[in-house]
Design an enzyme around this catalytic site. Structure first.
Site, PDB file in Angstrom:
ATOM      1  N   ASP A 115      -6.659   4.493  -4.796  1.00 37.00           N
ATOM      2  CA  ASP A 115      -7.413   4.348  -3.541  1.00 37.00           C
ATOM      3  C   ASP A 115      -8.020   5.747  -3.347  1.00 37.00           C
ATOM      4  O   ASP A 115      -8.176   6.486  -4.324  1.00 37.00           O
ATOM      5  CB  ASP A 115      -6.476   3.931  -2.392  1.00 37.00           C
ATOM      6  CG  ASP A 115      -7.222   3.382  -1.172  1.00 37.00           C
ATOM      7  OD1 ASP A 115      -7.534   2.189  -1.145  1.00 37.00           O
ATOM      8  OD2 ASP A 115      -7.514   4.163  -0.234  1.00 37.00           O
TER       9      ASP A 115
ATOM     10  N   LYS B 196       0.875  -1.191   0.000  1.00 38.52           N
ATOM     11  CA  LYS B 196       0.000   0.000   0.000  1.00 38.52           C
ATOM     12  C   LYS B 196       0.899   1.224   0.000  1.00 38.52           C
ATOM     13  O   LYS B 196       2.049   1.154   0.414  1.00 38.52           O
ATOM     14  CB  LYS B 196      -0.879   0.025   1.256  1.00 38.52           C
ATOM     15  CG  LYS B 196      -2.122   0.866   1.105  1.00 38.52           C
ATOM     16  CD  LYS B 196      -3.234   0.062   0.483  1.00 38.52           C
ATOM     17  CE  LYS B 196      -4.415   0.937   0.086  1.00 38.52           C
ATOM     18  NZ  LYS B 196      -5.553   0.095  -0.331  1.00 38.52           N
TER      19      LYS B 196
ATOM     20  N   THR C 217     -14.688  -2.573  -7.571  1.00 33.73           N
ATOM     21  CA  THR C 217     -14.805  -2.673  -6.108  1.00 33.73           C
ATOM     22  C   THR C 217     -16.268  -2.594  -5.691  1.00 33.73           C
ATOM     23  O   THR C 217     -16.750  -3.403  -4.888  1.00 33.73           O
ATOM     24  CB  THR C 217     -13.972  -1.582  -5.415  1.00 33.73           C
ATOM     25  OG1 THR C 217     -12.668  -1.564  -5.982  1.00 33.73           O
ATOM     26  CG2 THR C 217     -13.869  -1.824  -3.917  1.00 33.73           C
TER      27      THR C 217
END
Ligand code: GLU
Length: 450
Positions: A165, A125, A208
């Site tokens: 993100d 990440k 998502t």
């Protein structure tokens, strides 16, 4: 003292001030207890101590010039947490709340999420405390270029493949990719979420949100229920929320809320998705604009939210999709959801429910889909993008969507069966954590002490 507390104590001493990371770690460590007690292999191999320690953490300065020619400085992060199952994979978050602890919790969650997909993906990440709000397009571009000027040396299509993100969408991925290409003179699938014209995958943008709804449908079907006709609460208005709302409509449900950092909308006739997309994807505006066109909808500003709660969770509905950010759903909210008749909570965001809220869901026997399973459709479709890039092909929308549906069904089945194996059929927190952990831990053991 149990290994859970010993491990957490050690983490708090060696990495102070990382509350979200301890929260994520505690959930995994507690969930896997039945497995650890049953199988001494994991303790013998010291797997837990190895797993909570990232393989590598990068922290770097990002220096860039704003439109007034002032030099600005931000922190850049990338955590390469675990590569037992494949190249590091996970998104980049640009948000002022980003710090080392947030990136660590997100990276930790990503390891298990990626493992659950069954695909060759390690966990990583990254991001920055850069705040994109109010920045011009040119500033965004210069920031992305500065960020990539450091990060590029640590990336590669078989090493580490970031994606988006919060605060990082198609526009940012474009600027990041352009800079990577300039610095390396190589056109490779080193980022996912790319534009469809130059290496992106169909369905990645929607994945998502669609995935979270597919997961919810599988979960409800296992209880002889379905989303058809259900009123649904959705938080957020970013990529995940928009495509959750879209798929909910397609499956016959009625999404009635959405939110942003300033407030939320309740529209009992159903959220006007075309308008919401226009406000958020095109104008990059605020939800207040929504009620100008729909005076019958309600707008609640954050200052009018319940104390220690979020207003979206206090409307009557049968299903809830937290799709904004970590810890956005508290025990107070969980109580309201249960009281108001919600039977299903499925997490599109990463760790949106507090530990106390999750306990309440499990006690009430709700159909609860934890984020690391329910929101895995995004990263899974990223892997499909990598596969298309590697073979220099492009699949149709339907082909990718079919694969996504199968992956979400398989994740549900694996989590459900694992929970049943340990005698707690309805507890998908246990099922997802044990299933994810087992796949990563076994790979680590087989690969030796590295
Ligand atoms: N940021 C997304 C996640 O939380 C996607 C990551 C990816 O596609 O690599 O899973």
């Amino acid at each position: 003292m149990s290994y859970v507390q010993t491990t957490l104590d050690r983490l708090q001493a060696s990495s102070p001030g990382q509350n979200e990371f301890y929260q994520a770690a505690r959930e995994v460590l507690e969930s896997i207890r039945p497995l650890i007690e049953k199988d001494p292999l994991y303790s013998d191999q010291n797997i837990i101590e190895r797993l909570v320690e990232p393989e590598r953490q990068l922290l770097f300065r990002v220096t860039w010039q704003d439109d007034q020619n002032r030099i600005q400085v931000n922190k850049g992060f990338r955590i390469q947490f675990n590569s037992a199952l494949g190249p590091y994979k996970g998104g980049l978050r640009f948000h002022p709340s980003v710090n080392a602890g947030i990136i660590k919790f997100l990276g930790f969650e990503q390891i298990f999420k990626n493992a659950l997909t069954g695909l060759p993906l390690g966990g990583g990440k990254g991001g920055s405390d850069f705040n994109p709000k109010g920045r011009s397009d040119a500033e965004i571009m210069r920031f992305c270029q500065a960020y990539m000027s450091e990060l590029y040396r640590h990336l590669g299509s078989t090493t580490d493949v970031p994606a988006g993100d919060i605060g990082v969408g198609a526009r940012e991925i474009g600027y990041l990719f352009g800079q990577y290409k300039r610095l390396t003179a190589s056109y490779e699938g080193v980022l996912t979420g790319k534009n469809i014209n130059w290496g992106g995958s169909l369905v990645r943008k929607e994945a998502t949100g669609y995935g979270a709804v597919y997961f919810a449908e599988n979960l409800l079907n296992s209880r002889n229920e379905s989303l058809d006709g259900k009123t649904c609460l959705v938080s957020g208005s970013g990529n995940v929320a928009l495509y959750t709302i879209e798929k909910l409509y397609q499956l016959g449900a009625l999404p009635v809320t959405c939110s942003d950092s300033r407030g939320c909308i309740y529209h009992d006739r159903g959220i006007d998705l075309a308008l919401l997309k226009e406000i958020k994807e095109v104008r990059r505006g605020s939800l207040e604009e929504y009620i100008q066109q729909h005076p019958d909808a309600r707008y609640l500003a954050v200052k009018d939210y319940p104390q220690r709660g979020h207003a979206v969770w206090h409307f009557p509905a049968q299903a809830a999709f937290p799709s904004a950010t970590q810890n956005e759903l508290t025990a107070l909210d969980a109580k309201a959801l249960i009281q108001n008749g919600v039977i299903c909570v499925c997490e599109g965001a990463n760790m949106p429910s507090t530990a106390a809220a999750i306990d309440l869901f499990l006690e009430a026997g709700l159909a609860y889909g934890p984020g690391k399973a329910a929101n895995a459709g995004g990263v899974a479709t990223s892997q499909l993008e990598m596969a298309q890039n590697a073979s220099m092909t492009q699949w149709s929308f339907d082909e990718v969507d079919q694969r996504l549906q199968k992956i979400m069904r398989d994740i549900f089945t694996l989590s459900h069966q694992t929970a049943a194996e340990f005698g707690q059929e309805k507890n998908l927190v246990l099922g997802t954590n044990i299933a994810g952990f087992r796949r990563v831990a076994n790979a680590m053991i087989q690969q030796g002490a590295v």
